[in-house]
Design an enzyme around this catalytic site. Structure first.
Site, PDB file in Angstrom:
ATOM      1  N   GLN A 168     -16.734  25.554  -8.871  1.00 48.44           N
ATOM      2  CA  GLN A 168     -15.341  25.995  -9.018  1.00 48.44           C
ATOM      3  C   GLN A 168     -15.043  26.315 -10.474  1.00 48.44           C
ATOM      4  O   GLN A 168     -14.398  27.317 -10.778  1.00 48.44           O
ATOM      5  CB  GLN A 168     -14.391  24.923  -8.484  1.00 48.44           C
ATOM      6  CG  GLN A 168     -14.576  24.702  -6.990  1.00 48.44           C
ATOM      7  CD  GLN A 168     -13.665  23.623  -6.432  1.00 48.44           C
ATOM      8  OE1 GLN A 168     -12.986  22.919  -7.174  1.00 48.44           O
ATOM      9  NE2 GLN A 168     -13.652  23.500  -5.125  1.00 48.44           N
ATOM     10  N   ARG A 214     -13.018  16.181   5.839  1.00 46.86           N
ATOM     11  CA  ARG A 214     -14.434  15.859   6.059  1.00 46.86           C
ATOM     12  C   ARG A 214     -14.628  14.382   6.439  1.00 46.86           C
ATOM     13  O   ARG A 214     -15.565  14.028   7.143  1.00 46.86           O
ATOM     14  CB  ARG A 214     -15.263  16.232   4.843  1.00 46.86           C
ATOM     15  CG  ARG A 214     -15.177  17.733   4.541  1.00 46.86           C
ATOM     16  CD  ARG A 214     -16.331  18.254   3.733  1.00 46.86           C
ATOM     17  NE  ARG A 214     -16.003  19.549   3.149  1.00 46.86           N
ATOM     18  CZ  ARG A 214     -16.083  20.721   3.786  1.00 46.86           C
ATOM     19  NH1 ARG A 214     -16.474  20.764   5.049  1.00 46.86           N
ATOM     20  NH2 ARG A 214     -15.766  21.845   3.174  1.00 46.86           N
ATOM     21  N   ARG A 271     -14.148  10.075  -1.875  1.00 41.94           N
ATOM     22  CA  ARG A 271     -14.972  10.049  -0.649  1.00 41.94           C
ATOM     23  C   ARG A 271     -15.943   8.873  -0.598  1.00 41.94           C
ATOM     24  O   ARG A 271     -16.419   8.524   0.482  1.00 41.94           O
ATOM     25  CB  ARG A 271     -15.703  11.383  -0.488  1.00 41.94           C
ATOM     26  CG  ARG A 271     -14.742  12.467  -0.050  1.00 41.94           C
ATOM     27  CD  ARG A 271     -15.424  13.781   0.232  1.00 41.94           C
ATOM     28  NE  ARG A 271     -14.455  14.704   0.809  1.00 41.94           N
ATOM     29  CZ  ARG A 271     -14.594  16.020   0.818  1.00 41.94           C
ATOM     30  NH1 ARG A 271     -15.657  16.587   0.286  1.00 41.94           N
ATOM     31  NH2 ARG A 271     -13.668  16.778   1.365  1.00 41.94           N
ATOM     32  N   ASP A 281     -20.451  18.576  -0.411  1.00 41.80           N
ATOM     33  CA  ASP A 281     -19.395  18.369   0.592  1.00 41.80           C
ATOM     34  C   ASP A 281     -19.889  17.631   1.837  1.00 41.80           C
ATOM     35  O   ASP A 281     -19.097  17.308   2.723  1.00 41.80           O
ATOM     36  CB  ASP A 281     -18.814  19.726   1.014  1.00 41.80           C
ATOM     37  CG  ASP A 281     -18.048  20.379  -0.132  1.00 41.80           C
ATOM     38  OD1 ASP A 281     -17.556  19.648  -1.013  1.00 41.80           O
ATOM     39  OD2 ASP A 281     -17.948  21.615  -0.144  1.00 41.80           O
ATOM     40  N   LYS A 333     -16.172  28.570   4.062  1.00 41.87           N
ATOM     41  CA  LYS A 333     -14.896  28.473   3.337  1.00 41.87           C
ATOM     42  C   LYS A 333     -15.015  29.083   1.947  1.00 41.87           C
ATOM     43  O   LYS A 333     -14.150  29.859   1.529  1.00 41.87           O
ATOM     44  CB  LYS A 333     -14.487  26.994   3.253  1.00 41.87           C
ATOM     45  CG  LYS A 333     -13.171  26.737   2.567  1.00 41.87           C
ATOM     46  CD  LYS A 333     -12.526  25.461   3.075  1.00 41.87           C
ATOM     47  CE  LYS A 333     -13.230  24.203   2.617  1.00 41.87           C
ATOM     48  NZ  LYS A 333     -12.858  23.756   1.266  1.00 41.87           N
ATOM     49  N   LYS A 348     -12.742  14.488  -4.913  1.00 43.90           N
ATOM     50  CA  LYS A 348     -12.595  15.518  -3.877  1.00 43.90           C
ATOM     51  C   LYS A 348     -11.233  15.315  -3.191  1.00 43.90           C
ATOM     52  O   LYS A 348     -10.350  14.681  -3.736  1.00 43.90           O
ATOM     53  CB  LYS A 348     -13.769  15.420  -2.899  1.00 43.90           C
ATOM     54  CG  LYS A 348     -15.099  15.811  -3.546  1.00 43.90           C
ATOM     55  CD  LYS A 348     -15.108  17.277  -3.930  1.00 43.90           C
ATOM     56  CE  LYS A 348     -16.398  17.698  -4.570  1.00 43.90           C
ATOM     57  NZ  LYS A 348     -16.328  19.041  -5.146  1.00 43.90           N
TER      58      LYS A 348
HETATM   59  C1  S3P Z   1     -16.576  24.915  -3.871  1.00 48.74           C
HETATM   60  C2  S3P Z   1     -17.266  24.125  -4.771  1.00 48.74           C
HETATM   61  C3  S3P Z   1     -17.431  22.689  -4.640  1.00 48.74           C
HETATM   62  C4  S3P Z   1     -17.089  22.194  -3.233  1.00 48.74           C
HETATM   63  C5  S3P Z   1     -15.844  22.828  -2.674  1.00 48.74           C
HETATM   64  C6  S3P Z   1     -15.983  24.342  -2.655  1.00 48.74           C
HETATM   65  C7  S3P Z   1     -16.462  26.357  -4.121  1.00 48.74           C
HETATM   66  O1  S3P Z   1     -16.590  22.034  -5.561  1.00 48.74           O
HETATM   67  O2  S3P Z   1     -16.942  20.793  -3.226  1.00 48.74           O
HETATM   68  O3  S3P Z   1     -15.611  22.382  -1.343  1.00 48.74           O
HETATM   69  O4  S3P Z   1     -16.109  27.095  -3.193  1.00 48.74           O
HETATM   70  O5  S3P Z   1     -16.730  26.775  -5.247  1.00 48.74           O
HETATM   71  P1  S3P Z   1     -17.095  21.773  -7.071  1.00 48.74           P
HETATM   72  O6  S3P Z   1     -17.663  23.036  -7.520  1.00 48.74           O
HETATM   73  O7  S3P Z   1     -15.903  21.373  -7.858  1.00 48.74           O
HETATM   74  O8  S3P Z   1     -18.102  20.676  -6.957  1.00 48.74           O
END
Ligand code: S3P
Length: 732
Positions: free
Chosen positions: A465, A684, A642, A611, A317, A638
């Site tokens: 992110q 999830r 969770r 995740d 993803k 999340k």
């Molecule tokens: C992701 C970063 C993660 C993860 C999310 C996807 C990404 O979040 O939980 O499902 O693609 O950068 P965080 O970076 O906020 O922990």
């Protein structure tokens, strides 16, 4: 109940109310005597009233089902006979005109006047077409005023629900705007097209050659002319806005055809095709749905089973999102294979289409993106809807903060609760102008045309992110943008930027980019998502007599926490055929059943398995001994909380856990009983409880599972194929 006007809608409502025994007596009246007589003969009404006065006298509920332009006269006739406290409603397609008519006749909209509009109908008209099931699985919009009598609203809502409808409420103005676009304009175009074609051929001979396309497109041109005449005149302003917008866009298509401008034609058609497919899914069975979370999917699981086979789970993803983003902003054509056709990454894809990027596909994981360059995006026509996807919203905020145009980012109810201050604050420090709703929640309103300057940012939370958001903004900022993370997080953005020829400087926990470069299109092969593989790694570990091979799994070192943790717990996972594809490590994994043991999960592994904890909790329940998780407060923000949602679900199945502010303590070896678990719309969580069934002793029902489609389309089939005893209800 009095129904004034026994056409298709009035007749169908009267009949539905009678069939479902929702009123003691249904009295009908109509100026057309034959229709009235037919009403009794066909069992549509209990009694025929010779006048409005007779119908209204003594009724608790009066429904106007007359052509919109007749409303005022009818209201004048109703007024003297309307009992105090009786509810007055209508079924017309335009709501401001009804409210104006009520005000003109009664001087005010009293608390028991509730405008209504069933989004149901057909091109047929008249009482003979009355159908008591017309409203089943359809939406009814009520547009109550602020002073509405709540018990009147409750009763009217119950009436429509009793006819099988789902009731929504909204403001009068919003209703009229939405309906002008989704109903009135298409009817106008259908009337107009048929008339134009008929006019071109006096004998209408051309219709003899008309095929399915013509029939599908123009069915609604057979609708009632008087009714539609009234609707257009009553909703004049909103309809005019719709016509102007449409004429402008049609004109653009004309120009594109005249100039042989393939790029524009392909862009518009592929954007429309994708939007239509999206709508078809949303519309299945319902006439008016706003988002996916309204679809109810339940998983039913039988206990036991072993997990075997040789499978490939869908694409990663995180990498899928980024492939579209960087492909769109690159110069040239980027081809992606293995793209995840889940709702989250599709939302990203649609958002770029909305900003003028031509994207072909996805077709069995293959996508071709016609990059527009870092400065080639066009302003979207409205808010960009990102569904359930936190990744999309946070990464978009970085790159949209740097555009010349304003934008707005919205999402579903889960995303609307998630914290966005963590990206908005550092972006503001770079010079961005962003408004959020209270508490830093979505929607995000981003002002275009700002000059961004690079900053150094020490991230308070380990979040890929946030890091990615700032690096994307950094592509546009003056000078250097650097981000230091408190612990390693997934580095797909850094790797992929390098793959697109953009230099990212990396030094320990810091990544930096200098603004002003360009991205060059490339080819991307998306590996299978280790976060999706995780469900099967745990499944095959906990179910006896299991052996499963998972192909082409992404093994980026910032993502393999789940394998590290499971191995510490004693799992039997072999890593085979390790290779690097397009800058990302990939391997095949062979996993066999093993007796797991509880562990203290090292905090350093937390961001690397962020995740995967819901399903790791299931592994912990099946292990011998105690598992302790700390330093994982991020899990609380999340798609759901969770930690709490898993603890609640486990409790429903008779498993006790101890929840802490930043983690959980799970005593292994407890029996997983049968029961009903609410996944809270978190993909999830839903899949984790499906895996739990392998070690359970009773049937498990998991509700609110539609969002599994955000990250793992085809989960149910794959789970079934490997031996999980799962059935889904209410899904596609
Ligand atoms: C992701 C970063 C993660 C993860 C999310 C996807 C990404 O979040 O939980 O499902 O693609 O950068 P965080 O970076 O906020 O922990």
């Amino acid at each position: 109940m009095a129904v004034i006007g026994l056409g298709l809608i009035g007749g169908s409502l009267a009949k539905a109310v009678r069939v479902n025994r929702l009123a003691a007596t249904v009295v009908g009246t109509d100026t057309r005597e034959e229709e009235l007589a037919l009403g009794v003969e066909l069992g549509v009404i209990d009694e025929a009233a010779a006048s409005i006065a007779d119908a209204v006298t003594g009724s608790d509920l009066v429904v106007l089902a007359v052509p919109v332009r007749a409303t005022r006269d009818v209201l004048n006739a109703v007024k003297p006979y309307l009992s105090a406290g009786a509810v007055l409603t209508d079924v017309g397609s335009t709501k401001s005109s009804f409210v104006e008519d009520v005000k003109a006749v009664f001087g005010e909209v009293s608390p028991t006047v509730i405008p209504g509009h069933p989004i149901a109908g057909s091109e047929k008209s008249g009482i003979r077409a009355a159908n008591p099931d017309l409203f089943a699985n359809h939406k009814v919009i009520l547009t109550p005023a602020e002073n509405v009598d709540s018990s009147a609203l409750m009763r009217l809502r119950a009436l429509w629900e009793g006819c099988g409808a789902t009731v929504l409420t909204m403001s009068v103005a919003y209703h009229d705007e939405v309906l002008a676009a989704t109903s009135h304009l298409p009817h106008l175009i259908a009337f107009s097209l048929v008339d134009t074609l008929a006019g071109e051929d006096e004998n209408m001979d051309i219709f003899r050659y008309a095929a399915g396309g013509f029939r599908d497109f123009t069915r609604i041109a057979a609708s009632d002319p008087v009714m539609w005449h009234d609707i257009f005149l009553s909703n004049r302003d909103a309809v005019l806005r719709g016509i102007d917008h449409f004429t402008h866009d049609l004109d653009q298509l004309r120009t594109a055809i005249a100039n042989q401008d393939s790029a524009t034609l392909l862009r518009v058609f592929s954007r429309a095709k994708a939007a239509r497919e999206h709508f078809s899914r949303m519309l299945s069975g319902q006439a008016y749905v706003t988002n996916n979370s309204q679809k109810q999917v339940t998983f039913r699981l039988q206990p036991g089973g072993s997990v075997t086979g040789d499978i490939r789970v869908p694409g990663d993803k995180s990498i899928s999102h980024r492939s579209i983003m960087l492909g769109a902003l690159a110069e040239g054509i980027t081809e992606v294979k293995g793209f995840l056709e889940g709702e989250d990454s599709l939302a990203t894809l649609q958002a770029f289409r909305d900003m003028g990027v031509t994207i072909e596909g996805p077709d069995d994981g293959f996508v071709r993106i016609h990059g527009v360059g870092l400065n080639g995006l066009q302003p979207p026509r409205g808010p960009l809807y990102l569904g359930n996807s936190g990744t999309a919203m946070r990464l978009f905020s970085g790159l949209l903060a740097a555009q010349t145009f304003d934008s707005e980012l919205t999402g579903d109810s889960s995303l609307s609760k998630r914290p966005m201050g963590r990206v908005a604050d550092p972006l503001r420090a770079m010079g961005a102008v962003i408004d959020t709703a209270e508490g830093g929640r979505p929607p995000l309103k981003i002002r275009g045309g700002q000059h961004l300057t690079g900053i150094h940012y020490e991230m308070p939370v380990a979040s890929a992110q946030v890091k990615s958001c700032l690096l994307l903004a950094g592509l546009y900022a003056e000078g250097v943008t650097s981000v230091t993370e408190p612990a390693p997080t997934r580095d797909h953005t850094e790797r992929m930027l390098a793959g697109f020829g953009y230099h990212v400087h990396r030094d320990n926990g810091t990544a930096s980019v200098s603004g002003g470069g360009t991205l060059t299109a490339t080819a991307i092969d998306v590996p299978a998502d280790i976060s999706s593989a995780a469900f099967f790694l745990v499944a095959a570990s906990i179910a006896p007599n299991s052996e499963l091979v998972l192909r082409h799994v992404g093994m980026n070192p910032t993502r393999v926490g789940v394998i590290n943790i499971l191995r510490m717990m004693g799992a039997d996972i072999e890593v085979l055929a390790e290779r690097e594809i397009g800058g990302e490590p990939v391997a095949d994994l062979k996993v066999r059943s093993a007796q797991l043991k509880g562990i203290d999960i090292p905090e350093a592994e937390v961001p690397l398995a962020i995740d995967e904890f819901p399903v790791l909790f299931i592994a912990a329940v099946c292990a011998r001994g105690k598992t302790v998780l700390r330093g994982a407060e991020e899990l609380r923000v999340k798609e759901s909380d969770r930690i709490q949602v898993m603890a609640d679900g486990l409790a429903e199945l008779g498993v006790e856990t101890t929840v802490t502010p930043d983690g959980i303590v799970i005593e292994g070896g407890q029996t997983i009983g049968g029961g009903k678990v609410d996944s809270h719309g978190d993909h999830r969580i839903a899949m984790s409880f499906a895996v739990a069934s392998l070690c359970a002793v009773g049937d498990i029902e998991v509700t609110d599972c539609a969002n599994v489609a955000t990250s793992f389309p085809g989960f149910v089939d794959l789970a079934l194929q490997t031996g999980i005893r799962i059935a889904a209800e209410g899904g596609e």
